[in-house]
Design a protein around this motif. Structure first.
Motif, PDB file in Angstrom:
ATOM      1  N   LEU A 136      31.081 -29.864 -19.528  1.00 53.10           N
ATOM      2  CA  LEU A 136      29.977 -30.387 -18.720  1.00 53.10           C
ATOM      3  C   LEU A 136      30.315 -30.332 -17.233  1.00 53.10           C
ATOM      4  CD1 LEU A 136      28.898 -33.484 -20.859  1.00 53.10           C
ATOM      5  CD2 LEU A 136      27.786 -31.249 -20.733  1.00 53.10           C
ATOM      6  N   GLN A 137      31.579 -30.546 -16.892  1.00 56.87           N
ATOM      7  CA  GLN A 137      32.003 -30.418 -15.502  1.00 56.87           C
ATOM      8  C   GLN A 137      31.759 -29.000 -14.988  1.00 56.87           C
ATOM      9  OE1 GLN A 137      36.018 -31.616 -14.741  1.00 56.87           O
ATOM     10  NE2 GLN A 137      35.761 -33.666 -15.586  1.00 56.87           N
ATOM     11  N   GLN A 138      32.122 -28.025 -15.826  1.00 56.22           N
ATOM     12  CA  GLN A 138      31.946 -26.628 -15.432  1.00 56.22           C
ATOM     13  C   GLN A 138      30.469 -26.316 -15.215  1.00 56.22           C
ATOM     14  OE1 GLN A 138      34.653 -24.772 -15.016  1.00 56.22           O
ATOM     15  NE2 GLN A 138      33.691 -22.827 -14.485  1.00 56.22           N
ATOM     16  N   ASP A 139      29.623 -26.810 -16.111  1.00 54.88           N
ATOM     17  CA  ASP A 139      28.178 -26.588 -15.971  1.00 54.88           C
ATOM     18  C   ASP A 139      27.647 -27.229 -14.687  1.00 54.88           C
ATOM     19  OD1 ASP A 139      27.608 -25.050 -18.226  1.00 54.88           O
ATOM     20  OD2 ASP A 139      27.453 -26.810 -19.513  1.00 54.88           O
ATOM     21  N   ALA A 140      28.079 -28.462 -14.433  1.00 52.56           N
ATOM     22  CA  ALA A 140      27.593 -29.173 -13.243  1.00 52.56           C
ATOM     23  C   ALA A 140      28.047 -28.483 -11.965  1.00 52.56           C
ATOM     24  CB  ALA A 140      28.078 -30.614 -13.270  1.00 52.56           C
ATOM     25  N   ALA A 141      29.295 -27.997 -11.942  1.00 51.28           N
ATOM     26  CA  ALA A 141      29.802 -27.315 -10.753  1.00 51.28           C
ATOM     27  C   ALA A 141      29.097 -25.988 -10.531  1.00 51.28           C
ATOM     28  CB  ALA A 141      31.305 -27.094 -10.881  1.00 51.28           C
ATOM     29  N   ARG A 142      28.738 -25.313 -11.623  1.00 46.76           N
ATOM     30  CA  ARG A 142      28.105 -23.982 -11.524  1.00 46.76           C
ATOM     31  C   ARG A 142      26.590 -24.059 -11.340  1.00 46.76           C
ATOM     32  NH1 ARG A 142      25.861 -20.323 -10.434  1.00 46.76           N
ATOM     33  NH2 ARG A 142      25.984 -18.138 -11.096  1.00 46.76           N
ATOM     34  N   HIS A 143      25.937 -24.997 -12.036  1.00 46.21           N
ATOM     35  CA  HIS A 143      24.466 -25.047 -12.027  1.00 46.21           C
ATOM     36  C   HIS A 143      23.903 -26.307 -11.365  1.00 46.21           C
ATOM     37  CE1 HIS A 143      24.433 -21.541 -14.656  1.00 46.21           C
ATOM     38  NE2 HIS A 143      25.265 -22.159 -15.461  1.00 46.21           N
ATOM     39  N   GLY A 144      24.753 -27.300 -11.141  1.00 44.02           N
ATOM     40  CA  GLY A 144      24.321 -28.483 -10.419  1.00 44.02           C
ATOM     41  C   GLY A 144      23.837 -29.638 -11.280  1.00 44.02           C
ATOM     42  N   PHE A 145      23.776 -30.798 -10.667  1.00 46.54           N
ATOM     43  CA  PHE A 145      23.091 -31.963 -11.229  1.00 46.54           C
ATOM     44  C   PHE A 145      21.644 -31.926 -10.747  1.00 46.54           C
ATOM     45  CE2 PHE A 145      27.498 -33.445 -10.890  1.00 46.54           C
ATOM     46  CZ  PHE A 145      27.709 -33.985 -12.142  1.00 46.54           C
ATOM     47  N   ILE A 146      20.745 -32.432 -11.568  1.00 46.22           N
ATOM     48  CA  ILE A 146      19.338 -32.538 -11.184  1.00 46.22           C
ATOM     49  C   ILE A 146      18.939 -34.010 -11.184  1.00 46.22           C
ATOM     50  CG2 ILE A 146      16.942 -31.957 -11.746  1.00 46.22           C
ATOM     51  CD1 ILE A 146      17.981 -29.515 -13.247  1.00 46.22           C
ATOM     52  N   VAL A 147      18.374 -34.454 -10.076  1.00 48.37           N
ATOM     53  CA  VAL A 147      17.731 -35.771 -10.015  1.00 48.37           C
ATOM     54  C   VAL A 147      16.245 -35.514  -9.830  1.00 48.37           C
ATOM     55  CG1 VAL A 147      17.599 -38.002  -8.869  1.00 48.37           C
ATOM     56  CG2 VAL A 147      19.786 -36.760  -8.923  1.00 48.37           C
ATOM     57  N   ASN A 148      15.453 -35.960 -10.778  1.00 45.87           N
ATOM     58  CA  ASN A 148      14.019 -35.699 -10.781  1.00 45.87           C
ATOM     59  C   ASN A 148      13.279 -37.031 -10.827  1.00 45.87           C
ATOM     60  OD1 ASN A 148      11.422 -34.457 -11.258  1.00 45.87           O
ATOM     61  ND2 ASN A 148      11.717 -34.820 -13.448  1.00 45.87           N
ATOM     62  N   ILE A 149      12.395 -37.274  -9.859  1.00 45.63           N
ATOM     63  CA  ILE A 149      11.680 -38.548  -9.774  1.00 45.63           C
ATOM     64  C   ILE A 149      10.179 -38.303  -9.803  1.00 45.63           C
ATOM     65  CG2 ILE A 149      11.339 -40.658  -8.432  1.00 45.63           C
ATOM     66  CD1 ILE A 149      14.078 -40.096  -7.129  1.00 45.63           C
ATOM     67  N   ASN A 150       9.537 -38.786 -10.851  1.00 49.59           N
ATOM     68  CA  ASN A 150       8.093 -38.646 -11.004  1.00 49.59           C
ATOM     69  C   ASN A 150       7.408 -39.927 -10.555  1.00 49.59           C
ATOM     70  OD1 ASN A 150       5.528 -39.118 -12.795  1.00 49.59           O
ATOM     71  ND2 ASN A 150       5.833 -36.906 -12.775  1.00 49.59           N
ATOM     72  N   THR A 151       6.430 -39.816  -9.669  1.00 50.27           N
ATOM     73  CA  THR A 151       5.798 -40.993  -9.065  1.00 50.27           C
ATOM     74  C   THR A 151       4.696 -41.603  -9.922  1.00 50.27           C
ATOM     75  OG1 THR A 151       4.226 -39.596  -7.862  1.00 50.27           O
ATOM     76  CG2 THR A 151       6.292 -40.134  -6.752  1.00 50.27           C
ATOM     77  N   GLU A 152       4.420 -41.025 -11.081  1.00 50.80           N
ATOM     78  CA  GLU A 152       3.393 -41.564 -11.967  1.00 50.80           C
ATOM     79  C   GLU A 152       3.988 -42.251 -13.188  1.00 50.80           C
ATOM     80  OE1 GLU A 152       0.934 -38.238 -12.864  1.00 50.80           O
ATOM     81  OE2 GLU A 152      -0.067 -38.238 -10.910  1.00 50.80           O
ATOM     82  N   GLY A 153       5.317 -42.319 -13.221  1.00 51.03           N
ATOM     83  CA  GLY A 153       5.973 -42.959 -14.353  1.00 51.03           C
ATOM     84  C   GLY A 153       5.990 -42.104 -15.604  1.00 51.03           C
ATOM     85  N   LYS A 154       5.739 -40.802 -15.446  1.00 52.51           N
ATOM     86  CA  LYS A 154       5.681 -39.902 -16.597  1.00 52.51           C
ATOM     87  C   LYS A 154       6.929 -39.014 -16.642  1.00 52.51           C
ATOM     88  CE  LYS A 154       0.625 -39.691 -16.433  1.00 52.51           C
ATOM     89  NZ  LYS A 154      -0.573 -38.812 -16.283  1.00 52.51           N
TER      90      LYS A 154
END
Length: 245
Positions: free
Chosen positions: A77-95
């Motif tokens: 998982l470290q290798q994946d995160a270093a190569r492809h990144g972490f994603i933070v996704n925030i939806n403003t409708e609670g969906k």
């Protein structure tokens, strides 16, 4: 008697599985956070995603920012995160849908190609090298920030850090300004997704968006299924209401 015991055991197992599926994550109450990649202030606040603590996370929010902390122990998982990144996704409708998204790290493709040709590659820490080759933050879907690459030094107060600590754990910390996300007046619900980006997730997403292929007059060609190579989930969701204090 045996039938009763077996039935009770099956009921217990099913109940346990259902409880796991209904895991609900909550915001950590607001507290002072310095976004520098050092998670010492998050100690005892991180929630493990699985029993092995392959990765853990916490999310806090005050009147101005969302704060995110992630600790990854699993090397794959470290290798994946270093190569492809972490994603933070925030939806403003609670969906549980796409919203304002922050991608980091996102190694520069030219730098990756140069890395693959480096004579000292075998002696390098690839995870560290990939993180170093990020040139900024990837942003998408923010109401008040243009999609694309955002400089580390920016006027929006977007920050994220990723590094390996002395225990060879990958640490990630970020802050995202609420005013840039695009919440409308009186909009209080949100849904927040944290994901370790990886090729499997990317292929799944591409398959969901791809139009079905027709086969002559006999109907639709079934889409090829993908085998998940991970034993632990690589994304989590939480839903809640904004803390305006």
């Amino acid at each position: 008697m045996k039938t009763i015991i077996l039935s009770t055991l099956m009921l217990f197992l099913c109940t346990g599985l259902l409880a796991q599926k209904k895991t609900e994550y909550q915001l950590t109450p607001a507290f002072p956070v310095t976004v520098d990649g050092d998670l010492s202030e998050w100690r005892n606040k991180l929630t493990p995603v699985d029993a092995d603590s392959s990765w853990s996370f916490a999310v806090s929010q005050d009147a101005d920012f969302f704060y995110i902390a992630i600790q990854v122990k699993d090397k794959m998982l470290q290798q994946d995160a270093a190569r492809h990144g972490f994603i933070v996704n925030i939806n403003t409708e609670g969906k549980k849908k796409e919203g304002a998204q922050l991608f980091y790290p996102i190694p520069d493709s030219e730098s990756i190609r140069a890395l693959s040709r480096d004579d000292n590659l075998a002696h390098m820490n690839i995870r560290e090298e990939l993180i170093k080759r990020s040139r900024g933050y990837g942003l998408k879907g923010f109401a008040h920030i243009v999609d694309g690459l955002l400089s580390f030094e920016n006027t929006y107060d977007v920050k994220a850090f990723a590094k390996l600590n002395e225990q060879d754990q990958l640490l990630y910390e970020a802050m995202i300004p609420i005013k840039a996300i695009g919440f409308k007046r009186n909009q209080e619900k949100f849904a927040l997704q944290l994901a370790i980006n990886n090729r499997f997730a990317q292929l799944q997403k591409a398959m969901r968006k791809a139009p079905p292929q027709r086969v002559g007059i006999y109907g639709m060609q079934p889409q090829t299924s993908l085998k998940n190579p991970y034993k632990v989930k690589t994304e989590v969701w939480m839903q809640g209401q904004l803390n305006k204090n």
